[in-house]
Design an enzyme around this catalytic site. Structure first.
Site, PDB file in Angstrom:
ATOM      1  CE  LYS A  17      -6.569  -0.302   4.450  1.00 22.35           C
ATOM      2  NZ  LYS A  17      -7.831  -0.499   3.715  1.00 22.35           N
ATOM      3  CG  HIS A  27      -6.732  -8.275   1.369  1.00 23.21           C
ATOM      4  ND1 HIS A  27      -6.947  -8.577   0.031  1.00 23.21           N
ATOM      5  CD2 HIS A  27      -6.462  -6.949   1.403  1.00 23.21           C
ATOM      6  CE1 HIS A  27      -6.802  -7.475  -0.691  1.00 23.21           C
ATOM      7  NE2 HIS A  27      -6.516  -6.483   0.112  1.00 23.21           N
ATOM      8  NE  ARG A  45      -3.214  -3.375  -1.632  1.00 28.59           N
ATOM      9  CZ  ARG A  45      -2.809  -4.163  -0.637  1.00 28.59           C
ATOM     10  NH1 ARG A  45      -1.512  -4.361  -0.442  1.00 28.59           N
ATOM     11  NH2 ARG A  45      -3.681  -4.761   0.161  1.00 28.59           N
ATOM     12  NE  ARG A  87      -3.699  -2.063   2.747  1.00 27.11           N
ATOM     13  CZ  ARG A  87      -3.510  -3.185   3.438  1.00 27.11           C
ATOM     14  NH1 ARG A  87      -2.348  -3.397   4.052  1.00 27.11           N
ATOM     15  NH2 ARG A  87      -4.464  -4.102   3.515  1.00 27.11           N
ATOM     16  CE1 TYR A 135      -6.224  -5.858  -6.411  1.00 22.98           C
ATOM     17  CE2 TYR A 135      -6.825  -6.835  -4.312  1.00 22.98           C
ATOM     18  CZ  TYR A 135      -6.428  -5.738  -5.050  1.00 22.98           C
ATOM     19  OH  TYR A 135      -6.250  -4.530  -4.433  1.00 22.98           O
ATOM     20  CG  HIS A 137      -5.224   0.573  -4.934  1.00 19.78           C
ATOM     21  ND1 HIS A 137      -5.039  -0.155  -3.780  1.00 19.78           N
ATOM     22  CD2 HIS A 137      -6.299   0.041  -5.553  1.00 19.78           C
ATOM     23  CE1 HIS A 137      -5.977  -1.105  -3.710  1.00 19.78           C
ATOM     24  NE2 HIS A 137      -6.741  -1.002  -4.771  1.00 19.78           N
TER      25      HIS A 137
END
Length: 302
Positions: free
Chosen positions: A177, A271, A248, A153, A280, A245
């Site tokens: 995150k 994730h 990514r 990210r 994706y 992004h």
């Protein structure tokens, strides 16, 4: 209202202990306070709030503030969590089941896509002849290679420190995150670009904990990275609106297309939910047809 502000602060402190990011906490504070201010203007007591009041507020946000579905979803998530926390604190009765209130989500749009050939065009472009621009290319190439090689990210790239790099194993320790840490590999091309950037830093006696720095000698900002990536895409002759992004997304899509290992891609992207990674799985039809022809028992010709 002061007691409500204190309640919001206590709730945010509770979330901070659970390692929510500062960005998330700031957004939650903004959304919840906006709702509570609305209730105050409507003379709605906090212990009397009903689902109908929440519906009325969200309608107001759409009609008067022109909020998008995404903004509504974010605000609803914050308000629901806060109200449930208040219920757990026995601030009011369990009559209003805020957790049951949901809004239908719009389908998530797939980000754009660059082909591997486009990526090669970007990353293998010649260095600028201008000396003052050449050092920027050395740094930018290292950033681009790392974004595509490891699927970082933007915030993770900007916050990357020298001590987070394992040069021997070609691994990065990334804090993503929710302050969750993961280990991701980086490839030989990224390794070479990073080494050249490190050599340049050494020659110029640049000493800094962060890997990527700006002209000022300070840690590079999100906006500076975004601008430099667009500049390098333009120099390479790409028409796509390139941003971190998108790289990514290309990392995930190209890796998934070649390996088919959704779980591995999930781990590398950081994730927590596999459903997030499934965005994706957008593969081209030629690849799907090839997989079908090779794998399905009724596809083979005898």
């Amino acid at each position: 209202m002061q007691s409500l502000q204190n309640a919001v602060s206590n709730w945010l402190d509770h979330l901070a202990i659970q390692q929510h990011s500062d960005h998330t906490l700031a957004a939650y504070h903004r959304d919840v306070m906006a709702f509570l201010n609305y209730c105050q203007t409507q003379n709605i007591l906090i212990n009397k709030i009903q689902l109908s009041d929440l519906r009325q507020y969200l309608s107001y946000c759409v009609e008067q503030k022109h909020w998008s579905n995404q903004s509504i979803q974010r605000a609803l998530s914050a308000i629901r969590q806060f109200m449930q926390w208040l219920q757990q604190q026995q601030k009011f009765s369990e009559d209003a089941k805020f957790k049951d209130f949901k809004i239908k989500r719009e389908p998530r749009a797939l980000p754009g896509m660059l082909s591997p050939e486009n990526i090669q065009q970007l990353l293998d472009q010649p260095a600028p002849e201008n000396e003052s621009e050449n050092w920027l290319w050395i740094r930018d190439k290292a950033m681009l290679e790392l974004l595509y090689s490891s699927g970082l990210r933007l915030s993770e790239l900007v916050k990357l420190k020298l001590l987070n790099i394992d040069w021997t194993e070609k691994m990065l320790r990334i804090t993503g995150k929710g302050n969750k840490t993961r280990i991701v590999p980086f490839g030989q091309k990224a390794y070479s670009a990073l080494r050249i950037w490190m050599d340049y830093r050494l020659q110029k006696n640049i000493s800094h904990d962060y890997v990527f720095i700006a002209r000022s000698g300070q840690q590079i900002s999100d906006r500076q990275v975004q601008n430099r990536i667009k500049q390098q895409a333009k120099r390479a002759g790409l028409s796509a609106d390139l941003h971190p992004h998108l790289l990514r997304h290309c990392f995930a899509s190209h890796l998934l297309s070649a390996s088919g290992d959704l779980r591995a891609v999930q781990e590398m992207l950081g994730h927590s939910n596999l459903n997030t990674t499934q965005i994706y799985t957008h593969l081209d039809f030629d690849h799907l047809a090839q997989v079908y022809d090779q794998a399905h028992p009724r596809a083979k010709k005898y």
